[in-house]
Design a protein around this motif. Structure first.
Motif, mmCIF file in Angstrom:
data_model
loop_
_atom_site.group_PDB
_atom_site.id
_atom_site.type_symbol
_atom_site.label_atom_id
_atom_site.label_comp_id
_atom_site.label_asym_id
_atom_site.label_seq_id
_atom_site.Cartn_x
_atom_site.Cartn_y
_atom_site.Cartn_z
ATOM 1 N N HIS A 1 22.253 221.442 62.870
ATOM 2 C CA HIS A 1 23.529 221.680 63.073
ATOM 3 C C HIS A 1 24.295 220.910 63.744
ATOM 4 C CE1 HIS A 1 23.845 225.298 60.307
ATOM 5 N NE2 HIS A 1 22.701 225.561 60.653
ATOM 6 N N GLU A 2 23.736 220.473 64.925
ATOM 7 C CA GLU A 2 24.365 219.698 65.900
ATOM 8 C C GLU A 2 24.457 218.200 65.256
ATOM 9 O OE1 GLU A 2 22.041 222.057 66.283
ATOM 10 O OE2 GLU A 2 22.804 223.260 67.981
ATOM 11 N N ALA B 1 24.663 217.355 62.041
ATOM 12 C CA ALA B 1 25.579 217.226 61.272
ATOM 13 C C ALA B 1 26.774 217.322 61.753
ATOM 14 C CB ALA B 1 25.287 218.386 60.091
ATOM 15 N N SER B 2 27.153 218.035 62.813
ATOM 16 C CA SER B 2 28.686 217.929 63.459
ATOM 17 C C SER B 2 28.809 216.621 63.975
ATOM 18 C CB SER B 2 28.585 219.230 64.465
ATOM 19 O OG SER B 2 28.333 220.555 63.790
ATOM 20 N N LEU C 1 19.508 222.277 56.020
ATOM 21 C CA LEU C 1 20.791 222.985 55.956
ATOM 22 C C LEU C 1 21.259 223.305 54.543
ATOM 23 C CD1 LEU C 1 22.657 220.614 58.397
ATOM 24 C CD2 LEU C 1 21.696 222.980 58.727
ATOM 25 N N ASP C 2 22.124 224.237 54.477
ATOM 26 C CA ASP C 2 22.607 224.713 53.189
ATOM 27 C C ASP C 2 23.367 223.258 52.647
ATOM 28 O OD1 ASP C 2 21.710 227.184 53.133
ATOM 29 O OD2 ASP C 2 23.560 227.933 54.160
ATOM 30 N N VAL D 1 26.996 223.162 53.484
ATOM 31 C CA VAL D 1 27.557 222.732 54.809
ATOM 32 C C VAL D 1 27.229 221.081 54.907
ATOM 33 C CG1 VAL D 1 26.434 222.433 57.487
ATOM 34 C CG2 VAL D 1 26.363 224.724 55.865
ATOM 35 N N ARG E 1 30.245 218.414 56.080
ATOM 36 C CA ARG E 1 30.217 217.765 57.050
ATOM 37 C C ARG E 1 29.742 216.050 56.893
ATOM 38 N NH1 ARG E 1 27.350 221.885 61.453
ATOM 39 N NH2 ARG E 1 28.780 223.515 61.119
#
Length: 505
Positions: free
Chosen positions: A229-230, A232-233, A256-257, A260, A264
């Motif tokens: 998540h981090e 991708a952000s 990840l989905d 998402v 991103r």
């Protein structure tokens, strides 16, 4: 566009790009962007400091810093000064830095203040340039060098416990970066993800591919690799369009989905991976979730940078090939010293071409063992990779593995004998054998079978930590009464792997 006809000198590369696009973003970091004008000015100040430290054309300069704007400027400053850069791994212990410096004999070292203090405690007479000092801006003063002159010495693992240094010409560095730019159509509007530390040959593209085109380089915070998540952000904030890394962070993104990932990483258009095998199921998952991206498997040891590539056009249902020659390379397969070219033949891959290194710095014996020189080879040199491949029906290559005791851990090449050489000097150890194993569904682990009395595993790990890079420290220790041997008296690594795997299950 063939960029090699536009930029033909690493000495002038940054100065030329800064003159052509001074306001373009050169580095994109969380703390703010750095323009090509500012990057060139910073490099000019560092070049001035290098001259004051006694650096002259033809010298070597160690660079001890993570991939930041200051470190990138330092590399360009070294090359502009007519010298060659020797990148040190910031995550390695000072003893390792000292060993690389002992091998490469740099005139000076450029680095962060704390790291320089640790290194000079080992080598007090080494001249230093502090990257955190407020250097005044100064224009770059490029010193022209011949294309065949030394551009970099990249440290690799050595079987004797002493690092080897792959000596790479300026021409070879630029040939690889130019091929990447041309093949993947990198342009000024791209943002290149910089995942690799400077001592890893994957960084050659991010360093010089960006400067070739005026693209932006976005160094990835290394701690993000395992946190999808981090990660991708970060890619979203940086606007990443071109990605080149080992498979691990890409595999993590694949967890990840799809929604998402599209939100991103919708601007990502090109993904290249190298350094180790990308498990095909993990790659298939990533590709199914990001079908708009172009995927390419790049293969090659540090001594060749990249020598083959395979475009992956659809989610694979089996192991992917390493493909066909890249970067103008000539590749062939040898078995028992003879070339073989029939379908299905298995043997060692040999590579000649413009990205092949010149040998190992200051190590004539190892150079003679692995390199070949002569007019019969493309670009005058060839390298025996030590990798076993199979010739596929259409002439492409399938990778089968190493024929010696070299392995890949976290994308880094490692001689098992180097770890054994260090571990064998630990208190209480009377014998050892180090192997790499891959438990089902887990990444490769480095494990050591050790012989000795009253061994303290934490002490063994600490002993290695003070002498080896982090990825070369065994993650598991297995105490055995004796190291198993084959019928010929050699270490039976297959049996050691079997015992280690039995302990892990």
């Amino acid at each position: 566009m063939n960029t090699s006809t536009v930029r033909n000198s690493l000495s002038t590369l940054l100065a030329d790009t800064a003159a052509a696009t001074p306001g373009a973003t050169a580095l994109r970091e969380p703390g703010g962007d750095t323009t090509y004008r500012d990057l060139a000015a910073l490099a000019g100040g560092i070049q001035t400091a290098l001259a004051e430290a006694g650096v002259r054309p033809g010298d070597r300069v160690a660079v001890l810093a993570p991939q930041t704007a200051a470190a990138v400027a330092a590399v360009h400053a070294v090359l502009s000064a007519g010298a060659a850069y020797v990148p040190l791994d910031p995550a390695s212990p000072p003893a390792r830095w000292a060993a690389v410096c002992g091998m490469s004999t740099p005139r000076a070292v450029v680095g962060t203040r704390d790291a320089l203090a640790k290194l000079t405690a080992e080598l007090p007479h080494l001249a230093t340039v502090d990257l955190e000092a407020p250097w005044p801006e100064a224009p770059l003063a490029p010193v022209e060098r011949e294309a065949a002159d030394l551009g970099a010495v990249l440290p690799t693992s050595g079987s004797t416990g002493v690092p080897k240094g792959v000596a790479i010409s300026r021409e070879a560095l630029l040939a690889f970066a130019s091929w990447m730019v041309d093949t993947f159509e990198v342009g000024a509007d791209d943002v290149i993800a910089g995942f690799s530390p400077l001592h890893f040959d994957v960084s050659v593209f991010s360093l010089f591919g960006a400067a070739l085109t005026g693209a932006a380089l976005a160094p990835a915070p290394p701690q993000l690799a395992g946190f999808p998540h981090e990660l991708a952000s970060w890619a979203d904030d940086a606007g990443i369009t071109v990605w080149y890394s080992v498979p691990y962070p890409l595999a993590r993104l694949g967890t990840l989905d799809a929604v998402v990932l599209e939100q991103r990483l919708g601007r990502l258009r090109c993904v290249c991976f190298a350094g180790e095998v990308f498990p095909h199921r993990q790659l298939a998952t990533l590709m199914s979730k990001m079908p708009w991206v172009r995927y390419t498997n790049l293969y090659g040891p540090t001594e060749t940078n990249v020598c083959t590539f395979e475009q992956v056009l659809a989610p694979p249902d089996e192991a992917i090939a390493i493909g066909s020659p890249a970067c103008g390379a000539e590749c062939w397969v040898e078995r028992d010293g003879e070339r073989v070219d029939t379908e299905g033949a298995v043997g060692e891959l040999i590579v000649a071409g413009p990205t092949v290194a010149d040998g190992y710095w200051g190590n004539e014996d190892e150079t003679a063992r692995r390199f070949r020189f002569g007019r019969e080879y493309r670009s005058g040199r060839a390298y025996a990779t030590g990798d076993q491949v199979r010739i596929l029906p259409d002439g492409r290559y399938a990778y089968l593995g190493r024929q010696d005791h070299m392995v890949k851990i976290r994308g880094q090449r490692l001689e098992l004998e180097e770890v054994e050489s260090v571990l064998g000097t630990a208190d209480g150890v009377t014998g050892c054998c180090v192997v790499a194993v891959t438990p089902p569904g887990r990444p490769a682990l480095l494990c050591a079978a050790v012989v000795g009395d009253q061994l303290d595993h934490a002490a063994l790990r600490s002993h290695c930590r003070g002498r080896l890079p982090s990825w070369a420290i065994p993650q598991r220790f297995l105490e055995v009464p004796a190291i198993p041997l084959t019928s010929t008296g050699k270490t039976d690594r297959q049996e050691v792997r079997r015992r280690v795997m039995a302990e892990l299950v």
